[in-house]
Scaffold this active site. Sequence first.
Site, PDB file in Angstrom:
ATOM      1  N   TYR A  22       0.794  -1.232   0.000  1.00 24.48           N
ATOM      2  CA  TYR A  22       0.000   0.000   0.000  1.00 24.48           C
ATOM      3  C   TYR A  22       0.829   1.286   0.000  1.00 24.48           C
ATOM      4  CZ  TYR A  22      -3.751  -3.269   1.082  1.00 24.48           C
ATOM      5  OH  TYR A  22      -4.638  -4.311   1.026  1.00 24.48           O
ATOM      6  N   HIS A  99      -8.925   1.797  -5.476  1.00 25.97           N
ATOM      7  CA  HIS A  99      -8.025   0.972  -4.663  1.00 25.97           C
ATOM      8  C   HIS A  99      -6.601   1.449  -4.870  1.00 25.97           C
ATOM      9  CE1 HIS A  99     -11.251  -1.810  -3.849  1.00 25.97           C
ATOM     10  NE2 HIS A  99     -11.545  -1.773  -5.135  1.00 25.97           N
TER      11      HIS A  99
HETATM   12  C1  DQA Z   1      -7.728  -2.009  -0.954  1.00 27.34           C
HETATM   13  C2  DQA Z   1      -7.711  -3.435  -1.542  1.00 27.34           C
HETATM   14  C3  DQA Z   1      -8.571  -4.365  -0.710  1.00 27.34           C
HETATM   15  O1  DQA Z   1      -8.538  -5.684  -1.260  1.00 27.34           O
HETATM   16  C4  DQA Z   1      -8.061  -4.420   0.716  1.00 27.34           C
HETATM   17  O2  DQA Z   1      -8.912  -5.227   1.510  1.00 27.34           O
HETATM   18  C5  DQA Z   1      -7.848  -3.083   1.324  1.00 27.34           C
HETATM   19  C6  DQA Z   1      -7.312  -2.005   0.499  1.00 27.34           C
HETATM   20  C7  DQA Z   1      -6.767  -1.083  -1.705  1.00 27.34           C
HETATM   21  O3  DQA Z   1      -6.933   0.133  -1.598  1.00 27.34           O
HETATM   22  O4  DQA Z   1      -5.847  -1.542  -2.409  1.00 27.34           O
HETATM   23  O5  DQA Z   1      -8.043  -2.898   2.515  1.00 27.34           O
HETATM   24  O6  DQA Z   1      -9.030  -1.485  -1.075  1.00 27.34           O
END
Ligand code: DQA
Length: 144
Positions: A22, A99
Amino acid sequence: MKILCLNGPNLNLLGQREPAVYGRTTLVEIEASVRKKAGDLGVTTEFRQSNLEGELVSWIQEARGRFDVIILNAAGYTHTSVALRDAITAVGIPTIEVHLSNVHAREKFRHRSLIAPVCVGQIAGFGANSYILAMDAAVNINEV
Ligand code: DQA
């Protein structure tokens, strides 16, 4: 134009949470860049995060008549929440799914989004910049 940017569970931990997936940008920093982008685009924005599914549902419901577009990173609820999907359908506000990570390049359970079919589109895989791309998409949403 008024844009509501909603963030789901565990996104409050950005910066420390799985940085290899992330990135190191915190949610506070993302909020600041979204606010700056809103200023550049001449729109107003409200930015919220909750770990609670029901709170996210209530915020979507309350957005009716108050916001023109919703930018939604539903995080883990993306893959599970019929309630969030129903809320998006119920209010009829154009919603952009966001995302940080490319969910399609990750575990199989992340490939399915319950909200994608009721969103205008999905932006995934650009890290914190996914939110900025979503802001550009939001201001041009009437051209879709
Ligand atoms: C997310 C991707 C999701 O699969 C995950 O559960 C998250 C973050 C992303 O921003 O990449 O919590 O939404």
